[in-house]
Design an enzyme around this catalytic site. Structure first.
Site, PDB file in Angstrom:
ATOM      1  N   GLY A  39       0.797  -1.239   0.032  1.00 52.60           N
ATOM      2  CA  GLY A  39      -0.076   0.183   0.149  1.00 52.60           C
ATOM      3  C   GLY A  39       1.021   1.300   0.093  1.00 52.60           C
ATOM      4  N   LEU A  41       0.371   3.623  -2.332  1.00 53.25           N
ATOM      5  CA  LEU A  41       0.828   3.507  -3.461  1.00 53.25           C
ATOM      6  C   LEU A  41       1.583   4.872  -4.178  1.00 53.25           C
ATOM      7  CD1 LEU A  41      -2.194   1.476  -4.993  1.00 53.25           C
ATOM      8  CD2 LEU A  41      -0.226   0.426  -3.992  1.00 53.25           C
ATOM      9  N   HIS A  45       4.388   1.753  -7.920  1.00 51.77           N
ATOM     10  CA  HIS A  45       3.343   0.609  -7.960  1.00 51.77           C
ATOM     11  C   HIS A  45       2.390   0.817  -9.322  1.00 51.77           C
ATOM     12  CE1 HIS A  45       3.972   1.091  -3.541  1.00 51.77           C
ATOM     13  NE2 HIS A  45       4.131   0.033  -3.653  1.00 51.77           N
ATOM     14  N   GLU A 157      11.857  -3.579  -9.894  1.00 52.11           N
ATOM     15  CA  GLU A 157      13.270  -3.900  -9.970  1.00 52.11           C
ATOM     16  C   GLU A 157      13.834  -2.932  -8.570  1.00 52.11           C
ATOM     17  OE1 GLU A 157      14.846  -3.242 -13.607  1.00 52.11           O
ATOM     18  OE2 GLU A 157      14.404  -5.310 -14.353  1.00 52.11           O
ATOM     19  N   GLN A 162      14.913  -8.759  -3.697  1.00 53.33           N
ATOM     20  CA  GLN A 162      13.560  -9.442  -3.357  1.00 53.33           C
ATOM     21  C   GLN A 162      12.970  -9.974  -4.606  1.00 53.33           C
ATOM     22  OE1 GLN A 162       9.939  -7.560  -0.971  1.00 53.33           O
ATOM     23  NE2 GLN A 162       9.240  -6.834  -3.031  1.00 53.33           N
TER      24      GLN A 162
HETATM   25  O1  PAF Z   1       7.888  -5.136  -2.221  1.00 52.87           O
HETATM   26  C1  PAF Z   1       6.828  -5.147  -1.228  1.00 52.87           C
HETATM   27  O2  PAF Z   1       5.932  -4.266  -1.350  1.00 52.87           O
HETATM   28  C2  PAF Z   1       6.546  -6.342  -0.324  1.00 52.87           C
HETATM   29  O3  PAF Z   1       7.791  -6.935  -0.025  1.00 52.87           O
HETATM   30  C3  PAF Z   1       5.694  -7.415  -0.868  1.00 52.87           C
HETATM   31  C4  PAF Z   1       6.307  -8.065  -2.065  1.00 52.87           C
HETATM   32  C5  PAF Z   1       4.115  -6.896  -1.214  1.00 52.87           C
HETATM   33  C6  PAF Z   1       5.473  -8.516   0.167  1.00 52.87           C
HETATM   34  O4  PAF Z   1       4.954  -8.067   1.308  1.00 52.87           O
END
Ligand code: PAF
Length: 290
Positions: A39, A41, A45, A157, A162
């Protein structure tokens, strides 16, 4: 299910918000895309959502501040949250519905499972500074995949390590979800968009692009014939120009394993992290393009 009504640009809009995992519709149009978020955003996003909408018949945005991926002393309680604003932005970008579960529904009493990617991919860089962080990410993303059943999922990216961790467990566990990477969206001065940028004070904000400038210096040195180590040192010199910034790491790494490089390989990545007062920032960039 919650329908959120709100006036937005003089049009009454509404977007479906599913809170209960048991109410997730599984019979929607395919391919279904998932954009997992926590969230608050921002343009990064929105770009993920736009790309998902462009390539899929249905786009689901999850908004869930995942307690498992925050360590002790991190900002779980204060992490910025604004569901109404997020819902309007996601809808405007074309999302079909939002999944916004409560933590108690994701991790009910008796919940006992964790997903862990073992080895250096999760142990170094962010993994070393944030123990358990990637276990939390891997666990929640695996759960989101199981609940929403997407055909593909979009990841920025910006959180490069992650992204590689998600790719690893998705392949290792045969989850059958295509992972789509999306380039980092930046402010005009190069600062990578992040929900945590709200913590930057007006005094620090103009200096916060130092991570970007350091990565550019690494890339320019590489283009000029420097070795990975020589290029890394050029980046460190740029970081040292901003005394308020405490660097944690600046490295030149393999784009998939994130092992430090002695020799250039295509797609070599510069990765950087460090702290300003009140905010920790990370960034990365492809630094060697043969
Ligand atoms: O990148 C993020 O915002 C978080 O790590 C994710 C991938 C939504 C997992 O909670």
């Amino acid at each position: 299910m919650l329908i959120l009504l709100r006036g937005f640009e003089n049009i009454l809009t509404f977007v479906k918000i599913v809170r209960d995992p048991a109410e997730i519709p599984l019979d929607g149009p395919r391919p279904r895309a998932l954009v997992p978020t926590m969230g608050f955003l921002h343009e990064g996003h929105i770009e993920l959502i736009r790309r998902a909408v462009a390539g899929s018949a249905e786009t689901v945005v999850s908004i869930f501040v995942n307690p498992l991926q925050f360590g002790a002393g991190e900002d779980y309680d204060t992490y910025p949250r604004d569901l109404e604003r997020d819902a309007a932005l996601a809808e405007e970008a074309g999302a079909d519905w939002i999944f916004h579960p409560d933590p108690e529904r994701m991790y009910p009493p008796g919940y006992a499972t964790s997903v862990r990617v073992a080895g250096p991919l999760t142990e170094r860089w962010e993994g070393e500074r944030r123990p358990g962080h990637f276990d939390g990410v891997a666990t929640v993303v695996t759960k989101l995949f199981g609940l929403v059943r997407p055909d593909r999922a979009y990841f920025g990216e910006k959180d490069y390590q992650q992204l590689q961790v998600v790719r690893r467990f998705t392949e290792d566990l045969n989850l059958g979800v295509e992972i789509v990477p999306v380039p980092t969206i930046r402010e005009p001065d190069g600062l990578a968009r992040s929900s945590r940028n709200v913590y930057l004070t007006p005094e620090l904000r103009p200096r916060a692009n130092v991570l970007y400038r350091a990565l550019r210096a690494v890339r320019e040195a590489a283009a000029g014939g420097a070795s990975p180590e020589q290029a890394r040192v050029m980046g460190e010199k740029v970081l040292a120009e901003v005394p308020e910034f405490e660097p944690e790491y600046l490295a030149v790494v393999h784009p998939e394993t994130l092992e430090p490089l002695q020799e250039w390989v295509p797609g070599a990545r510069g990765i950087v992290a460090g702290r300003f007062p009140a905010v920790r920032l990370i960034d990365n960039m492809e630094v060697w393009i043969p």
